[in-house]
Design a protein around this motif. Structure first.
Motif, PDB file in Angstrom:
ATOM      1  N   VAL A  23       0.872  -1.177   0.000  1.00  9.87           N
ATOM      2  CA  VAL A  23       0.000   0.000   0.000  1.00  9.87           C
ATOM      3  C   VAL A  23       0.908   1.226   0.000  1.00  9.87           C
ATOM      4  O   VAL A  23       1.703   1.412   0.925  1.00  9.87           O
ATOM      5  N   GLU A  62      -0.200   8.175  -1.632  1.00 11.94           N
ATOM      6  CA  GLU A  62      -0.151   8.883  -2.910  1.00 11.94           C
ATOM      7  C   GLU A  62       1.082   9.770  -3.019  1.00 11.94           C
ATOM      8  O   GLU A  62       1.623   9.987  -4.118  1.00 11.94           O
ATOM      9  N   GLN A  95      -1.712  -1.094  -4.023  1.00 12.88           N
ATOM     10  CA  GLN A  95      -2.821  -0.167  -3.867  1.00 12.88           C
ATOM     11  C   GLN A  95      -2.255   1.181  -3.461  1.00 12.88           C
ATOM     12  O   GLN A  95      -1.238   1.250  -2.756  1.00 12.88           O
ATOM     13  N   VAL A  96      -2.913   2.247  -3.899  1.00 15.54           N
ATOM     14  CA  VAL A  96      -2.494   3.599  -3.542  1.00 15.54           C
ATOM     15  C   VAL A  96      -3.507   4.176  -2.566  1.00 15.54           C
ATOM     16  O   VAL A  96      -4.717   4.113  -2.792  1.00 15.54           O
ATOM     17  N   PRO A 123      -5.062   7.354  -1.453  1.00 13.07           N
ATOM     18  CA  PRO A 123      -5.138   8.714  -1.984  1.00 13.07           C
ATOM     19  C   PRO A 123      -5.113   9.767  -0.882  1.00 13.07           C
ATOM     20  O   PRO A 123      -5.447   9.483   0.275  1.00 13.07           O
ATOM     21  N   ARG A 141      -5.554  -0.908   3.814  1.00 11.95           N
ATOM     22  CA  ARG A 141      -6.021  -1.466   2.538  1.00 11.95           C
ATOM     23  C   ARG A 141      -7.481  -1.115   2.279  1.00 11.95           C
ATOM     24  O   ARG A 141      -7.881  -0.884   1.131  1.00 11.95           O
ATOM     25  N   ALA A 143      -7.717   2.403   0.883  1.00 16.16           N
ATOM     26  CA  ALA A 143      -6.918   2.662  -0.313  1.00 16.16           C
ATOM     27  C   ALA A 143      -7.765   2.424  -1.562  1.00 16.16           C
ATOM     28  O   ALA A 143      -8.835   1.816  -1.521  1.00 16.16           O
ATOM     29  N   LEU A 144      -7.268   2.914  -2.701  1.00 15.14           N
ATOM     30  CA  LEU A 144      -7.934   2.668  -3.970  1.00 15.14           C
ATOM     31  C   LEU A 144      -7.872   1.173  -4.310  1.00 15.14           C
ATOM     32  O   LEU A 144      -7.005   0.452  -3.826  1.00 15.14           O
ATOM     33  N   SER A 192      -5.711   1.907  -8.682  1.00 14.10           N
ATOM     34  CA  SER A 192      -4.345   2.270  -8.298  1.00 14.10           C
ATOM     35  C   SER A 192      -3.413   2.226  -9.503  1.00 14.10           C
ATOM     36  O   SER A 192      -2.586   3.126  -9.699  1.00 14.10           O
ATOM     37  N   ILE A 238      -1.226   5.307 -11.034  1.00 14.31           N
ATOM     38  CA  ILE A 238       0.228   5.231 -11.193  1.00 14.31           C
ATOM     39  C   ILE A 238       0.610   5.479 -12.649  1.00 14.31           C
ATOM     40  O   ILE A 238       1.573   6.208 -12.942  1.00 14.31           O
TER      41      ILE A 238
END
Length: 279
Positions: free
Chosen positions: A163, A166, A198-199, A201, A253, A256-257, A262, A266
């Motif tokens: 994870v 951003e 996963q990002v 944000p 998680r 996260a997106l 994600s 990216i």
């Protein structure tokens, strides 16, 4: 010739430590549980030391010498093996455990995780923290970091999930070209289904964890967690503490997106860096 693990580190050293520990323990007529009680750890840990799954702390090696009357043998071997590690003392055991892990899960609030870094990105990270370090030291640090990435050479093990905050993908470390290469490298690993990412944000609000966090599970040993801050790192194996870290990671998680969103983000940021390079 010593056999080599996925990190490139010799594995015969700690294996020999364990073999000798078992030999000396049995010669003393002690079970793993009996020796564990005498050196203030569990019999299960003694078993993990003997099979090379875990490395003892120095104070445990000292108590083993005292109980088995080995004249400082295990202390000397411990110091020799630790000094061979290219990593800081606080991270040395964690780097070793990475090579044995079945699953690795990371929360990265500042930098791309070490095992995913390109050479140019790693160099920029080290120069940022050590701007006056001699070139040979920077090169050695970069080489050690890239060696850790060999754990991903195996197509299936360990299972790796990260994870990323951003800010990790938007902070321009080393310049636009370095960031473009780094993000494309991460995307390539995702596309090969070698890693999951996963990002988290900026809109997710306050970070769930205030530092980097790594969780590792093993096929034949309890899970551990590694938490890191500025020039500090702690390997955590207390079951209650590890469980707390697992809950924190699950929460990260959950906010996260999705993996698909994600990757899209990216890729979008990578293209922004590419556009900047072309101007």
């Amino acid at each position: 010739m010593a056999s080599t693990g996925r990190s490139g580190q010799p594995r015969i050293g700690w294996g020999f430590f364990g073999t000798e520990l078992k030999r000396c323990r049995e010669a003393a007529g002690l079970t793993q549980q009996e020796l564990g009680r005498r050196v203030f750890c569990s019999g299960g840990y003694i078993g993990q030391f003997e099979t090379g799954i875990r490395k003892p702390q120095l104070d445990v090696a000292l108590r083993i010498d005292a109980e088995l009357r080995t004249g400082g043998f295990f202390e000397r071997m411990w110091r020799e093996l630790i000094n061979k590690s290219p990593y800081a003392d606080s991270f040395s055991e964690t780097a070793y455990l990475e090579t044995l892990a079945a699953t690795i899960m990371e929360y990265a609030p500042t930098y791309v995780p070490g095992v995913l870094q390109t050479a140019a990105y790693a160099r920029a990270v080290f120069l940022g923290g050590l701007p006056l370090a001699p070139e040979d030291e920077i090169q050695a640090r970069v080489a050690a970091r890239l060696a850790r990435a060999r754990i991903l050479d195996d197509p299936a093990k360990p299972s790796f999930w990260s994870v990323l905050d951003e800010g990790v993908i938007r902070r321009k470390i080393g310049g636009a070209a370095v960031m473009h290469e780094q993000l494309k490298h991460v995307i390539a690993l995702i596309r090969k289904r070698r890693i999951g990412v996963q990002v988290m944000p900026f809109g997710a609000g306050a970070p769930v964890v205030d530092g980097s966090l790594t969780l590792m599970t093993f096929e034949d040993a309890p899970p551990v967690a590694y938490s890191e801050g500025y020039r500090t790192g702690s390997l955590l194996d207390d079951p209650a503490t590890v469980a707390w870290c697992e809950r924190a990671y699950d929460l990260a998680r959950s906010v996260a997106l999705s993996p698909e969103a994600s990757v899209d983000l990216i890729e979008s940021v990578a293209e922004e860096y590419a556009d900047e390079c072309s101007k």
